[in-house]
Motif scaffolding. Structure first.
Motif, PDB file in Angstrom:
ATOM      1  N   ALA A 295    -115.423 -61.832  58.810  1.00  0.00           N
ATOM      2  CA  ALA A 295    -114.946 -61.883  60.189  1.00  0.00           C
ATOM      3  C   ALA A 295    -115.974 -62.634  61.012  1.00  0.00           C
ATOM      4  O   ALA A 295    -117.163 -62.639  60.682  1.00  0.00           O
ATOM      5  N   SER A 296    -115.522 -63.278  62.075  1.00  0.00           N
ATOM      6  CA  SER A 296    -116.442 -63.973  62.965  1.00  0.00           C
ATOM      7  C   SER A 296    -116.901 -63.091  64.112  1.00  0.00           C
ATOM      8  O   SER A 296    -117.916 -63.359  64.747  1.00  0.00           O
ATOM      9  N   ALA A 297    -116.131 -62.041  64.383  1.00  0.00           N
ATOM     10  CA  ALA A 297    -116.473 -61.137  65.484  1.00  0.00           C
ATOM     11  C   ALA A 297    -116.011 -59.729  65.134  1.00  0.00           C
ATOM     12  O   ALA A 297    -115.033 -59.547  64.411  1.00  0.00           O
TER      13      ALA A 297
ATOM     14  N   GLU B 182    -115.648 -55.701  66.982  1.00  0.00           N
ATOM     15  CA  GLU B 182    -115.787 -54.728  68.058  1.00  0.00           C
ATOM     16  C   GLU B 182    -115.674 -53.329  67.448  1.00  0.00           C
ATOM     17  O   GLU B 182    -114.736 -53.052  66.698  1.00  0.00           O
TER      18      GLU B 182
ATOM     19  N   ASP C 290    -109.659 -62.314  61.471  1.00  0.00           N
ATOM     20  CA  ASP C 290    -110.865 -63.050  61.839  1.00  0.00           C
ATOM     21  C   ASP C 290    -111.720 -62.244  62.808  1.00  0.00           C
ATOM     22  O   ASP C 290    -112.948 -62.287  62.758  1.00  0.00           O
ATOM     23  N   ALA C 291    -111.068 -61.510  63.696  1.00  0.00           N
ATOM     24  CA  ALA C 291    -111.776 -60.632  64.628  1.00  0.00           C
ATOM     25  C   ALA C 291    -111.401 -59.192  64.291  1.00  0.00           C
ATOM     26  O   ALA C 291    -110.219 -58.823  64.344  1.00  0.00           O
TER      27      ALA C 291
ATOM     28  N   ARG D  84    -111.447 -55.185  64.959  1.00  0.00           N
ATOM     29  CA  ARG D  84    -111.594 -54.155  65.992  1.00  0.00           C
ATOM     30  C   ARG D  84    -111.505 -52.802  65.284  1.00  0.00           C
ATOM     31  O   ARG D  84    -110.424 -52.372  64.884  1.00  0.00           O
TER      32      ARG D  84
END
Length: 221
Positions: free
Chosen positions: A78-80, A82, A49-50, A52
């Motif tokens: 994905a919601s987020a 990095e 979901d997140a 990186r």
């Protein structure tokens, strides 16, 4: 900056400005957008979901751009996200900053939370410090076109790699070995690497580590 043509124009412009001696010293090879797009297409959709993302030796950001285009096209979910991009060349970092700023603007209306960090340190030194002192598995995805250059036996790079149990003779295998160590369980890596790692005793320990620590799902020649 939303298409491969624009990124390629940036790549060609940056390549013309680079000092040939510096390119050789750093083992720099920048990735055409068509190759970057193919690499990004190999990632599985929706595993985290997140996200990186690690891009070590990012150059102007062609690989990260290709990954972000898949995300914006909803081919990855994905919601987020990095982005951690390593680039020690100050000239290339200028292009990389502009590219990431463009994608930050584009994602503001999509509901995707995008943050990015550009690290100007040597990836090998920084990654080995992360492994030794933080014992971290920081990344869910990595997309790499690592530098191609031999590592001398008495170099600081060789000593740093040896401290985390990586024995290898070239920067490309060092970058990949470190990326594997920095990945979260179930994470995915797509990387361009020469076929030389398949042959001979110099890369035997690297091959053993790769087969022990990863599952190879796809090879493209």
């Amino acid at each position: 900056m939303s298409n491969g043509v624009s990124v390629d124009l940036m790549r060609l412009e940056a390549n013309e400005k680079l000092d040939p001696g510096r390119k050789s010293e750093l083992g720099q090879f920048m990735t055409p957008s068509r190759v970057a797009q193919y690499m990004a297409s190999l990632f599985s959709p929706g595993n985290f979901d997140a996200i990186r993302l690690l891009d070590a030796g990012a150059g102007i950001g062609s690989l990260t751009a290709a990954f972000l285009e898949r995300l914006l096209a909803a081919e990855l979910t994905a919601s987020a996200m990095e982005v951690t991009a390593y680039e020690i060349d100050s000239q290339l970092r200028g292009y990389l900053e502009k590219l990431l700023e463009t994608y930050t603007e584009r994602t503001r209306t999509t509901g995707l939370s995008l943050t990015s960090e550009i690290i100007a340190y040597d990836f090998i030194e920084d990654a080995t410090d992360r492994i030794i002192f933080w014992n971290t598995q920081a990344f869910t995805h990595a997309i790499l076109n690592p530098p191609y250059k031999k590592i001398h036996g008495d170099s600081q790079h060789r000593k740093s790699l040896r401290a985390v149990g990586i024995e290898t003779v070239n920067l490309y295998s060092a970058f990949l070995g470190l990326a594997v160590r920095l990945m979260a369980d179930g994470g995915e890596i797509v990387a361009i690497i020469p076929r030389s790692f398949c042959n001979g005793p110099y890369y035997q320990s690297f091959r053993v580590a790769l087969l022990n620590q990863t599952a190879i799902n796809h090879i493209h020649l």
